[in-house]
Design a protein around this motif. Structure first.
Motif, short mmCIF file in Angstrom:
data_model
loop_
_atom_site.label_atom_id
_atom_site.label_comp_id
_atom_site.label_asym_id
_atom_site.label_seq_id
_atom_site.Cartn_x
_atom_site.Cartn_y
_atom_site.Cartn_z
N GLY A 231 0.80 -1.22 0.00
CA GLY A 231 0.00 0.00 0.00
C GLY A 231 0.83 1.27 0.00
N PRO A 232 0.21 2.42 0.26
CA PRO A 232 0.92 3.71 0.21
C PRO A 232 1.77 3.94 1.45
CG PRO A 232 -1.34 4.06 0.89
CD PRO A 232 -1.22 2.58 0.58
N ILE A 233 2.86 4.65 1.30
CA ILE A 233 3.70 5.04 2.42
C ILE A 233 3.86 6.56 2.45
CG2 ILE A 233 6.00 4.90 3.47
CD1 ILE A 233 6.20 2.04 2.47
N LYS A 234 4.45 7.12 1.40
CA LYS A 234 4.65 8.58 1.39
C LYS A 234 3.34 9.37 1.36
CE LYS A 234 8.35 10.35 -0.64
NZ LYS A 234 9.36 10.68 -1.67
N ASN A 287 0.00 1.96 14.50
CA ASN A 287 -1.27 1.56 13.90
C ASN A 287 -1.08 1.06 12.47
OD1 ASN A 287 -3.24 4.16 15.49
ND2 ASN A 287 -2.72 2.11 16.19
N ARG A 288 -0.01 1.52 11.84
CA ARG A 288 0.24 1.11 10.46
C ARG A 288 0.81 -0.31 10.37
NH1 ARG A 288 -0.86 2.65 5.88
NH2 ARG A 288 1.15 3.35 5.06
N VAL A 289 1.20 -0.86 11.51
CA VAL A 289 1.56 -2.29 11.56
C VAL A 289 0.24 -3.02 11.83
CG1 VAL A 289 3.10 -4.02 12.56
CG2 VAL A 289 3.79 -1.62 12.52
N SER A 290 -0.61 -3.01 10.83
CA SER A 290 -2.01 -3.40 11.02
C SER A 290 -2.21 -4.88 11.23
CB SER A 290 -2.84 -2.93 9.81
OG SER A 290 -2.27 -3.43 8.61
N ARG A 373 9.69 -2.73 15.34
CA ARG A 373 8.71 -2.41 14.29
C ARG A 373 8.26 -0.96 14.40
NH1 ARG A 373 10.31 -7.64 13.82
NH2 ARG A 373 9.66 -8.43 11.78
N TYR A 374 8.18 -0.45 15.62
CA TYR A 374 7.83 0.96 15.76
C TYR A 374 8.94 1.84 15.21
CZ TYR A 374 6.44 5.42 17.72
OH TYR A 374 6.09 6.74 17.84
N SER A 416 5.41 -6.21 9.15
CA SER A 416 5.09 -4.81 8.81
C SER A 416 5.60 -4.50 7.41
CB SER A 416 5.74 -3.84 9.82
OG SER A 416 7.09 -3.58 9.48
N ARG A 417 4.96 -3.55 6.77
CA ARG A 417 5.37 -3.16 5.42
C ARG A 417 6.75 -2.52 5.42
NH1 ARG A 417 0.91 -0.24 6.64
NH2 ARG A 417 -0.28 -1.09 4.91
#
Length: 596
Positions: A231-234, A287-290, A373-374, A416-417
């Motif tokens: 998915g998107p990052i920037k 939260n992005r480590v969904s 991961r954070y 994580s992404r």
């Protein structure tokens, strides 16, 4: 409470006293506890203590050195392992009993000499050195050198490694994002700060080098339902950063602070966004480590600013313009005490299924799973887009396998992404934003853009391609006529001045990319636009009151107290500035009149 050697010996069990006597080859004069303690106290006296320390292997000596010079006299296992890559042996069992290792459950029969200087004490049990013993040890045990961050001249090469130099990208993109907001094309959700699908596409189109992964990798066209998506990052980063920086209004338009930012140097805007992000408590990078569930409870997740502060403080110890591996940086943070917690209760976090996949189980939710991961997310999604660090990374699939042993880990492709982040390098812009340098001078990339400004108010591209921010700037003042031509338009120019745009900045841009002086007609256009754009000035709000007749309006307006507080706008109507309404009401009531 300060514990002495004698206190601790009295507190521990007899069999633990016995194995220490055995290690020292000492027999007590009396077989009772008092006799064993007396024999041990004599064994630690005088030069005997130094002999005990000298008999230890190097790693064990380091453990004693780290502990006796620590302020709390406690052996910190995680810091020690991060610094030395291993733990000293407190127990040396035969191979058939190899489960008794390091600091885990062990048998006194196989205890090593390290137990003569480090004692298991308290609840929960920790290894400590008694205060009086530590003072004597300090006389000959050296203070170990401070750990420094190991660096590389370049990232280690591997298949599929991407290298992203971010400084110039960020300086260009931050202004492009502001221009995109100005056009009303920056739609983001209020609660999550995520861009809408259409906004994401427009943001991506404005990214100088695109997002970190190509669309084919980030959004696989043949993705199965069970497969993960990067998915998107920037686009997510810029949406949240501009919202936290208060550059975007609730209606997703450019807010007044954002308009002012358009006239500021890009590096100052980036520094402002970085500082705002460090202290924001709205959005959580984790939260992005969904794939990790159980994050929705606010009481379970720790405060976000202290986490960022720990990482930012550790970055201050990193040399500028040197590559640092993420594993090295993570170990350094632990070894030097730059520690933080992601969750108050890791039992509430889990993979796939709460009962079996909880991170509370031993070995499931350690530093490498949660804190690392954070760190990945914070650096990859926020520090890098802002240009603070260059990054080297690979695709997240197969990048790390430290989660595979956890229940449910075999069912996911990556945790994580950001798992592919291998190394980073602090840029000059990063040094400025982190406070490591007091000023910043951007090295301007050579631009091939050449413009021709014509007397008929047309601006034409002779050669080169404009950056997204430059294209938005041209569209702010001129109407697109063809792909490479814009016509300066009075209405657009007037609206730009109204929004706070600076004509001087646009004229400077035209002059930098044109070999000729501005035609007189163009200079006159800008002068007129500046004047017309400021033709009226908003002084504030007012309330309108309609009187019952003209005589009542005359009577009110003739009062000396209201000479500068109310104004006739019709036969029986008066306007009163909002700030003076209270005074107006008081005078009107003193005349025996009411207001409905």
């Amino acid at each position: 409470m300060t514990m002495t050697l004698h206190d601790i010996l009295w507190d521990i069990k007899n069999d633990h006293l016995a194995f220490r006597l055995k290690l020292l080859s000492v027999k007590p004069q009396k077989p009772n506890k008092s006799g064993m303690i007396d024999a041990l106290m004599r064994s630690y006296a005088g030069e005997n203590l130094k002999s005990i320390w000298s008999s230890l292997p190097p790693l064990a000596q380091s453990a004693v050195a780290e502990t006796c010079h620590a302020s709390d006299l406690k052996f910190n296992q995680s810091r020690f392992q991060a610094k030395y890559g291993n733990l000293p042996s407190f127990c040396d069992p035969p191979k058939s009993k190899s489960s008794y290792s390091h600091c885990s459950s062990w048998d006194p029969k196989y205890a090593t000499k390290l137990n003569l200087l480090l004692f298991r004490f308290g609840y929960p049990e920790e290894y400590i050195i008694p205060a009086d013993l530590a003072e004597r040890l300090k006389a000959f045990v050296p203070v170990l050198k401070e750990l420094t961050v190991e660096t590389l001249t370049e990232p280690k090469q591997e298949d599929g490694l991407y290298l992203r130099l971010t400084e110039h990208e960020a300086l260009s993109e931050v202004m492009a994002m502001l221009r995109l907001c100005e056009q009303g094309n920056f739609r983001i959700t209020a609660k999550t700060g995520m861009p809408t699908a259409s906004a994401r596409a427009k943001i991506t189109a404005c990214l100088t080098g695109g997002d970190y992964f190509s669309p084919e990798l980030a959004y696989p066209p043949d993705k199965k339902s069970w497969q993960q998506e990067i998915g998107p990052i920037k686009p997510v980063a810029w949406s949240r950063l501009l919202k936290v920086g208060k550059y975007v209004s609730p209606s997703s338009k450019l807010a007044p602070p954002g308009i002012k930012a358009l006239s500021r140097p890009p590096h100052e805007v980036i520094q402002h966004l970085w500082n705002k992000w460090l202290t924001n408590s709205v959005f959580d990078e984790f939260n992005r480590v969904s794939i990790i569930k159980g994050q929705n409870s606010k009481k379970n997740m720790t405060a976000k600013p202290p986490r960022r502060e720990a990482i930012a403080d550790a970055l201050l110890d990193c040399p500028v313009n040197q590559w640092i591996e993420l594993e090295t940086f993570s170990n350094y943070m632990q070894a030097q005490g730059f520690e933080f917690e992601v969750s108050h209760d890791p039992w509430e976090l889990y993979l796939c299924e709460h009962q079996y996949g909880s991170f509370g189980y031993d070995g499931y939710g350690g530093w490498n799973i949660l804190q690392l991961r954070y760190i990945f997310s914070f650096l990859f999604e926020y520090a890098a887009p802002l240009g603070l660090i260059d990054i080297a990374y690979v695709h997240p699939e197969h990048a790390l396998d430290d989660y595979r042993k956890q229940w449910g880990g075999d069912d996911i492709q990556w945790l994580s992404r950001y798992d592919g982040l291998r190394a980073f390098r602090i840029t000059k812009l990063g040094a400025y934003c982190l406070g490591m340098s007091n000023d910043f001078t951007a090295t301007q990339p050579i631009s091939s853009l050449k413009l021709e400004v014509l007397p008929n108010l047309n601006i034409h591209i002779i050669s080169g391609d404009p950056q997204p921010a430059q294209k938005f700037l041209l569209e702010t003042w001129g109407k697109p006529v063809t792909k490479n031509t814009w016509h300066l338009e009075p209405k657009r120019a007037c609206e730009a001045v109204e929004r706070g745009q600076n004509i001087v900045d646009f004229v400077k841009f035209l002059s930098q990319h044109s070999d000729q002086l501005l035609p007189e007609s163009v200079a006159r256009f800008f002068k007129t636009s500046e004047s017309n754009g400021r033709a009226l000035k908003r002084l504030g709000e007012a309330q309108i009151f309609e009187c019952r007749d003209t005589n009542t309006a005359n009577m009110i307006c003739e009062q000396n107290e209201l000479k500068h507080s109310c104004f006739r706008i019709g036969a029986a109507q008066v306007a009163v500035p909002s700030a003076r309404v209270a005074k107006f009401r008081k005078v009107v009531k003193s005349l025996g009149l009411g207001i409905v």
